[in-house]
Scaffold this motif. Structure first.
Motif, PDB file in Angstrom:
ATOM      1  N   THR A  13     -16.782 -28.781   8.514  1.00  0.00           N
ATOM      2  CA  THR A  13     -17.509 -29.159   7.298  1.00  0.00           C
ATOM      3  C   THR A  13     -17.940 -30.617   7.350  1.00  0.00           C
ATOM      4  O   THR A  13     -19.068 -30.962   6.963  1.00  0.00           O
ATOM      5  N   PRO A  53     -12.912 -20.309   1.070  1.00  0.00           N
ATOM      6  CA  PRO A  53     -14.200 -20.678   0.453  1.00  0.00           C
ATOM      7  C   PRO A  53     -14.737 -19.630  -0.513  1.00  0.00           C
ATOM      8  O   PRO A  53     -15.586 -19.940  -1.350  1.00  0.00           O
ATOM      9  N   SER A  97     -20.903 -31.014   9.642  1.00  0.00           N
ATOM     10  CA  SER A  97     -22.146 -30.340   9.247  1.00  0.00           C
ATOM     11  C   SER A  97     -22.296 -30.377   7.735  1.00  0.00           C
ATOM     12  O   SER A  97     -22.639 -31.401   7.153  1.00  0.00           O
ATOM     13  N   ASN A  98     -22.021 -29.250   7.077  1.00  0.00           N
ATOM     14  CA  ASN A  98     -22.045 -29.176   5.613  1.00  0.00           C
ATOM     15  C   ASN A  98     -21.171 -28.007   5.181  1.00  0.00           C
ATOM     16  O   ASN A  98     -20.649 -27.255   6.012  1.00  0.00           O
ATOM     17  N   SER A  99     -21.005 -27.850   3.896  1.00  0.00           N
ATOM     18  CA  SER A  99     -20.095 -26.821   3.395  1.00  0.00           C
ATOM     19  C   SER A  99     -20.573 -25.411   3.728  1.00  0.00           C
ATOM     20  O   SER A  99     -19.762 -24.507   3.919  1.00  0.00           O
ATOM     21  N   SER A 101     -11.434 -26.215  10.155  1.00  0.00           N
ATOM     22  CA  SER A 101     -12.478 -25.932   9.163  1.00  0.00           C
ATOM     23  C   SER A 101     -12.945 -27.205   8.473  1.00  0.00           C
ATOM     24  O   SER A 101     -14.146 -27.390   8.225  1.00  0.00           O
ATOM     25  N   GLY A 102     -11.999 -28.081   8.155  1.00  0.00           N
ATOM     26  CA  GLY A 102     -12.358 -29.358   7.539  1.00  0.00           C
ATOM     27  C   GLY A 102     -13.213 -30.205   8.466  1.00  0.00           C
ATOM     28  O   GLY A 102     -14.169 -30.862   8.026  1.00  0.00           O
ATOM     29  N   SER A 115     -15.734 -20.103   8.625  1.00  0.00           N
ATOM     30  CA  SER A 115     -14.485 -19.580   8.069  1.00  0.00           C
ATOM     31  C   SER A 115     -14.535 -18.068   7.901  1.00  0.00           C
ATOM     32  O   SER A 115     -13.581 -17.356   8.225  1.00  0.00           O
ATOM     33  N   GLY A 133     -19.494 -24.659   7.216  1.00  0.00           N
ATOM     34  CA  GLY A 133     -18.041 -24.486   7.200  1.00  0.00           C
ATOM     35  C   GLY A 133     -17.633 -23.146   6.642  1.00  0.00           C
ATOM     36  O   GLY A 133     -16.734 -22.486   7.164  1.00  0.00           O
ATOM     37  N   THR A 134     -18.310 -22.711   5.576  1.00  0.00           N
ATOM     38  CA  THR A 134     -18.021 -21.400   4.989  1.00  0.00           C
ATOM     39  C   THR A 134     -18.365 -20.280   5.954  1.00  0.00           C
ATOM     40  O   THR A 134     -17.605 -19.318   6.105  1.00  0.00           O
ATOM     41  N   TYR A 161      -8.974 -18.809   5.760  1.00  0.00           N
ATOM     42  CA  TYR A 161     -10.396 -18.752   6.088  1.00  0.00           C
ATOM     43  C   TYR A 161     -11.208 -17.931   5.095  1.00  0.00           C
ATOM     44  O   TYR A 161     -12.434 -17.892   5.171  1.00  0.00           O
TER      45      TYR A 161
END
Length: 467
Positions: free
Chosen positions: A288, A134, A291-293, A284-285, A300, A296-297, A131
């Protein structure tokens, strides 16, 4: 089991530690205790670190298995609440079981609890690297060891300070779990019926059926998912008004943690794009993809903080177990003297180092073995606690002021039967590992502790609680 506890005047013993070294100070109420206990359950890090393995073996039956485990934990929580208010000791399970079921039973539950408290923190800590990916790429074992060492340093601080630290981290992990739940439900690919479809992705792209026996086997890990609610009894010497607040903290923590974990699991089951993605358990994948990165970050990093938070609270809990065992003279006297020392902040600093540093070393052990031994140990520990709860209303304990569970003795009797069956369904290698450690502990009892029954393994209840 028949070698029951007898009152002993420990102050008269020549090798007893000074009274000032044996007493923890009361500094937290229900809110602080609940924050610490919830942080030990560490709902978000459990969701992101432990639950993916359940998705891999149970697929769509994961939510059902966790729900069954949570129902079983209600009965376990009843046992902990009654025993924790009868025997408010930092020794937790072993103090309760020793007093109710005898010194040998108490010693065995101490060994099982020690296995759990030593293994669970590194299991959680090793998930940190995934986690933090990123931001930075780290080796899982090295990252886990670093988290354990950081948690050990924090565990040396005052308990009230740690309650605030862990409270802030807890808010972040609850937010992360909430984001996963909202996104999962918003992108639902299947209906509520999928929660009982009992399917898991098989080899070659096929679909396999999850059998009832697989669910039963998975219950050992499901019990581990919400296991941290028992931390409240370890903190009973530091909770204000423990006769009332231990039960409140145990039951409130179980209810809150079950919701925080189970709701996102349901959302993930319904929101995964297909069965293969669900079985893969890459939460986490999925976040993402939903939604978007950036989101996700964020999630994480919140989970990474949650793992650090869990490490701090678990080290606090574990050090109290070791401190209490030394105060109760479980070891040769030089060892007892060292582990029962308190530092300037009122924390058992030697015991804190003794559980934190080996925890860092365990981050380099095979993860599947740690999971398996933990599942067996938690189940066995709950089984012995249920036996003690069945004996909690005999003799003088019948009239002791305490929180009393409903439906006694049916609750502990049913729990004993169910837990014994769950144990019988675990993998042989994990039963052998745990059984071998328990056998060695029994040998230590027979050769060292039992011959010294008047000066060793004397479970002590704080004096201000005996009135």
């Amino acid at each position: 089991m028949t070698d029951t506890l007898r009152p002993v005047d420990t102050t008269a013993l020549p090798d007893a530690p000074e009274a000032g070294q044996r007493k923890l100070k009361r500094s937290i109420g229900v809110v602080g205790g609940t924050l610490l206990t919830l942080s030990c359950v560490t709902p978000a890090s459990t969701l992101f670190v432990v639950v993916p393995d359940l998705f891999g073996s149970l697929g769509t039956a994961t939510a059902l298995t966790i729900a069954i485990g949570s129902l079983l934990c209600i009965a376990v929580a009843f046992c902990y609440s009654e025993l924790g208010t009868l025997i408010p000791s930092a020794g937790g399970e072993y103090a309760m079981v020793s007093t109710m079921a005898g010194r040998l039973a108490g010693w065995l539950v101490f060994v099982l609890s020690l296995l759990v408290v030593m293994i669970v923190p590194p299991v959680i800590a090793m998930g940190t690297a995934d986690y933090l990916a990123p931001v930075i790429h780290l080796d899982p074992s090295l990252a886990g060891a670093g988290v354990m060492l950081l948690a050990t340093l924090a565990g040396l601080l005052d308990l009230r300070a740690n309650a605030w630290i862990t409270g802030v981290f807890l808010v972040l992990e609850v937010i992360a779990a909430a984001v996963v739940a909202v996104l999962g439900f918003a992108h639902a690919e299947r209906g509520a019926g999928s929660l009982v479809s009992m399917q898991v992705a098989g080899s070659g792209g096929g679909t396999d059926t999850v059998t009832a026996m697989l669910v039963v086997s998975g219950l050992a890990i499901a019990l581990f998912v919400t296991q941290g609610f028992s931390t409240a009894v370890y903190l009973s010497e530091e909770l204000e008004n423990p006769r009332r607040n231990v039960a409140r903290t145990v039951l409130a923590t179980l209810a809150i943690s079950s919701v925080i974990i189970l709701v996102p699991v349901v959302a993930i089951t319904m929101g995964a794009s297909d069965l293969s993605e669900l079985t893969g358990g890459d939460i986490s994948g999925m976040v993402t993809a939903w939604s978007n990165s950036a989101v996700g970050t964020f999630v994480s990093l919140c989970v990474a903080l949650a793992i650090i938070n869990a490490g701090i609270v678990m080290v606090i809990q574990n050090s109290r177990v070791l401190f209490a065992s030394a105060r109760d003279k479980a070891w040769p006297q030089p060892v007892n003297n060292v582990f029962s020392k308190l530092g300037r902040f009122g924390s058992p600093w030697v015991a804190t180092l003794a559980v934190g540093i080996p925890g860092a070393a365990l981050c380099f052990v095979n993860l599947d073995t740690l999971y398996g031994v933990t599942g067996v140990s938690v189940t066995g520990m709950y089984l012995l606690v249920a036996v003690a709860a069945l004996l909690a209303r005999r003799g003088s304990h019948r009239h002791t002021p305490a929180w009393r569970m409903p439906l006694w003795p049916a609750v502990p009797v049913l729990l004993i039967g169910v837990l014994a069956y769950i144990l019988s369904q675990q993998e042989t290698q994990y039963l052998l590992w745990t059984g071998g450690i328990t056998a060695a502990a029994t040998l230590y009892w027979a050769l060292y502790l039992r011959p010294r029954r008047d000066t060793r393994w004397l479970v002590e209840i704080p004096e201000d609680e005996l009135a």
